[in-house]
Design a protein around this motif. Structure first.
Motif, PDB file in Angstrom:
ATOM      1  N   GLU A 157     -27.766  29.524 -34.127  1.00 53.52           N
ATOM      2  CA  GLU A 157     -28.954  29.157 -33.170  1.00 53.52           C
ATOM      3  C   GLU A 157     -29.159  27.851 -31.664  1.00 53.52           C
ATOM      4  O   GLU A 157     -29.599  28.254 -31.449  1.00 53.52           O
ATOM      5  CB  GLU A 157     -29.694  29.037 -34.249  1.00 53.52           C
ATOM      6  CG  GLU A 157     -31.263  29.525 -34.873  1.00 53.52           C
ATOM      7  CD  GLU A 157     -32.081  28.874 -36.045  1.00 53.52           C
ATOM      8  OE1 GLU A 157     -32.456  27.941 -36.297  1.00 53.52           O
ATOM      9  OE2 GLU A 157     -32.555  29.909 -37.222  1.00 53.52           O
ATOM     10  N   ASP A 158     -28.170  27.040 -32.060  1.00 59.41           N
ATOM     11  CA  ASP A 158     -27.840  25.799 -30.211  1.00 59.41           C
ATOM     12  C   ASP A 158     -27.138  27.027 -29.989  1.00 59.41           C
ATOM     13  O   ASP A 158     -26.689  26.607 -29.104  1.00 59.41           O
ATOM     14  CB  ASP A 158     -26.645  25.209 -31.708  1.00 59.41           C
ATOM     15  CG  ASP A 158     -27.074  24.215 -32.270  1.00 59.41           C
ATOM     16  OD1 ASP A 158     -28.204  23.864 -32.064  1.00 59.41           O
ATOM     17  OD2 ASP A 158     -26.399  23.244 -32.954  1.00 59.41           O
ATOM     18  N   LYS A 159     -26.558  28.071 -29.918  1.00 62.19           N
ATOM     19  CA  LYS A 159     -26.061  29.414 -28.930  1.00 62.19           C
ATOM     20  C   LYS A 159     -26.813  30.379 -28.647  1.00 62.19           C
ATOM     21  O   LYS A 159     -26.429  30.968 -28.382  1.00 62.19           O
ATOM     22  CB  LYS A 159     -24.251  29.285 -28.778  1.00 62.19           C
ATOM     23  CG  LYS A 159     -23.643  28.177 -29.157  1.00 62.19           C
ATOM     24  CD  LYS A 159     -23.754  27.713 -28.440  1.00 62.19           C
ATOM     25  CE  LYS A 159     -22.435  26.511 -28.305  1.00 62.19           C
ATOM     26  NZ  LYS A 159     -22.573  25.536 -26.598  1.00 62.19           N
ATOM     27  N   LYS A 160     -27.674  29.970 -29.191  1.00 55.23           N
ATOM     28  CA  LYS A 160     -28.971  30.988 -28.952  1.00 55.23           C
ATOM     29  C   LYS A 160     -28.644  32.775 -29.639  1.00 55.23           C
ATOM     30  O   LYS A 160     -29.052  33.506 -28.719  1.00 55.23           O
ATOM     31  CB  LYS A 160     -29.545  31.335 -27.680  1.00 55.23           C
ATOM     32  CG  LYS A 160     -29.493  29.989 -26.932  1.00 55.23           C
ATOM     33  CD  LYS A 160     -30.492  28.925 -27.018  1.00 55.23           C
ATOM     34  CE  LYS A 160     -31.209  28.746 -26.505  1.00 55.23           C
ATOM     35  NZ  LYS A 160     -31.221  26.735 -26.883  1.00 55.23           N
TER      36      LYS A 160
ATOM     37  N   GLY B 194     -25.532  38.003 -30.134  1.00 55.04           N
ATOM     38  CA  GLY B 194     -24.958  38.015 -28.939  1.00 55.04           C
ATOM     39  C   GLY B 194     -25.836  39.243 -27.639  1.00 55.04           C
ATOM     40  O   GLY B 194     -25.662  40.107 -28.259  1.00 55.04           O
ATOM     41  N   ASN B 195     -25.854  38.839 -27.286  1.00 55.50           N
ATOM     42  CA  ASN B 195     -26.061  39.245 -25.813  1.00 55.50           C
ATOM     43  C   ASN B 195     -25.151  40.619 -25.182  1.00 55.50           C
ATOM     44  O   ASN B 195     -24.812  41.534 -24.600  1.00 55.50           O
ATOM     45  CB  ASN B 195     -27.189  39.446 -25.429  1.00 55.50           C
ATOM     46  CG  ASN B 195     -28.171  39.959 -25.152  1.00 55.50           C
ATOM     47  OD1 ASN B 195     -29.281  40.286 -26.763  1.00 55.50           O
ATOM     48  ND2 ASN B 195     -29.165  38.593 -24.938  1.00 55.50           N
TER      49      ASN B 195
ATOM     50  N   GLN C 256     -20.993  35.153 -24.958  1.00 52.33           N
ATOM     51  CA  GLN C 256     -21.857  35.018 -26.010  1.00 52.33           C
ATOM     52  C   GLN C 256     -21.658  35.182 -27.111  1.00 52.33           C
ATOM     53  O   GLN C 256     -21.990  33.635 -28.293  1.00 52.33           O
ATOM     54  CB  GLN C 256     -23.850  35.763 -25.427  1.00 52.33           C
ATOM     55  CG  GLN C 256     -24.563  33.894 -27.090  1.00 52.33           C
ATOM     56  CD  GLN C 256     -26.078  35.217 -26.562  1.00 52.33           C
ATOM     57  OE1 GLN C 256     -25.903  35.984 -26.335  1.00 52.33           O
ATOM     58  NE2 GLN C 256     -27.078  34.086 -27.242  1.00 52.33           N
TER      59      GLN C 256
ATOM     60  N   ILE D 187     -29.428  36.080 -31.613  1.00 51.61           N
ATOM     61  CA  ILE D 187     -30.511  36.597 -31.431  1.00 51.61           C
ATOM     62  C   ILE D 187     -30.692  36.783 -32.842  1.00 51.61           C
ATOM     63  O   ILE D 187     -29.665  37.462 -33.649  1.00 51.61           O
ATOM     64  CB  ILE D 187     -30.504  37.203 -31.048  1.00 51.61           C
ATOM     65  CG1 ILE D 187     -30.541  37.009 -29.100  1.00 51.61           C
ATOM     66  CG2 ILE D 187     -31.922  38.128 -30.776  1.00 51.61           C
ATOM     67  CD1 ILE D 187     -30.029  37.964 -28.532  1.00 51.61           C
TER      68      ILE D 187
ATOM     69  N   CYS E  62     -26.043  38.113 -37.172  1.00 50.74           N
ATOM     70  CA  CYS E  62     -26.984  37.489 -35.892  1.00 50.74           C
ATOM     71  C   CYS E  62     -25.398  38.327 -34.941  1.00 50.74           C
ATOM     72  O   CYS E  62     -24.817  38.785 -35.651  1.00 50.74           O
ATOM     73  CB  CYS E  62     -26.765  35.808 -36.221  1.00 50.74           C
ATOM     74  SG  CYS E  62     -25.062  35.252 -35.486  1.00 50.74           S
TER      75      CYS E  62
END
Length: 115
Positions: A17-20, A44-45, A49, A22, A42
């Motif tokens: 979550e610290d690295k956003k 990433g985009n 990421q 998703i 999780c």
């Protein structure tokens, strides 16, 4: 410093979550699998990421004395698997997460609700 599997799972979720990351999902496998106690999934985009999420998870594990037993897929950053023993982390690129849909494969697992 020793962390139990639940603490490690929470540490991993926080790092992602610290690295956003998703759509972070933690699955409790304790009653249904010998592979691990928890899966954290999780995405990433972008490849960048995905690598940043995996790097942060490794960094936090190291800070807490947790050995990374395996790391697969980091170079291509489409599906990075981080094996922390009791916790296995799957960091996907968004397109690959939809394709593989591993949550469906482990649908018997309880989703961990964090407060």
């Amino acid at each position: 410093m020793t962390v139990n599997p639940e603490q490690l799972m929470n540490l991993v979720v926080d790092a992602a979550e610290d690295k956003k990351a998703i759509n972070v999902v933690a699955l409790d496998l304790q009653e249904i699998s010998l592979v691990a106690d928890y899966f954290v999934i999780c995405n990433g985009n972008s490849e960048t990421q995905v690598q940043a999420i995996a790097t942060e998870i490794r960094k936090k594990a190291d800070e807490h004395g947790v050995t990374v037993r395996g790391l697969e897929g980091y170079d291509t950053a489409r599906w990075v698997l981080v094996d922390l023993g009791d916790v296995v982390v799957h960091v996907f690129h968004r397109d690959d997460r939809e394709y593989y849909n591993i949550e469906r494969l482990w649908s018997d697992a309880r989703v961990v609700e964090r407060v």
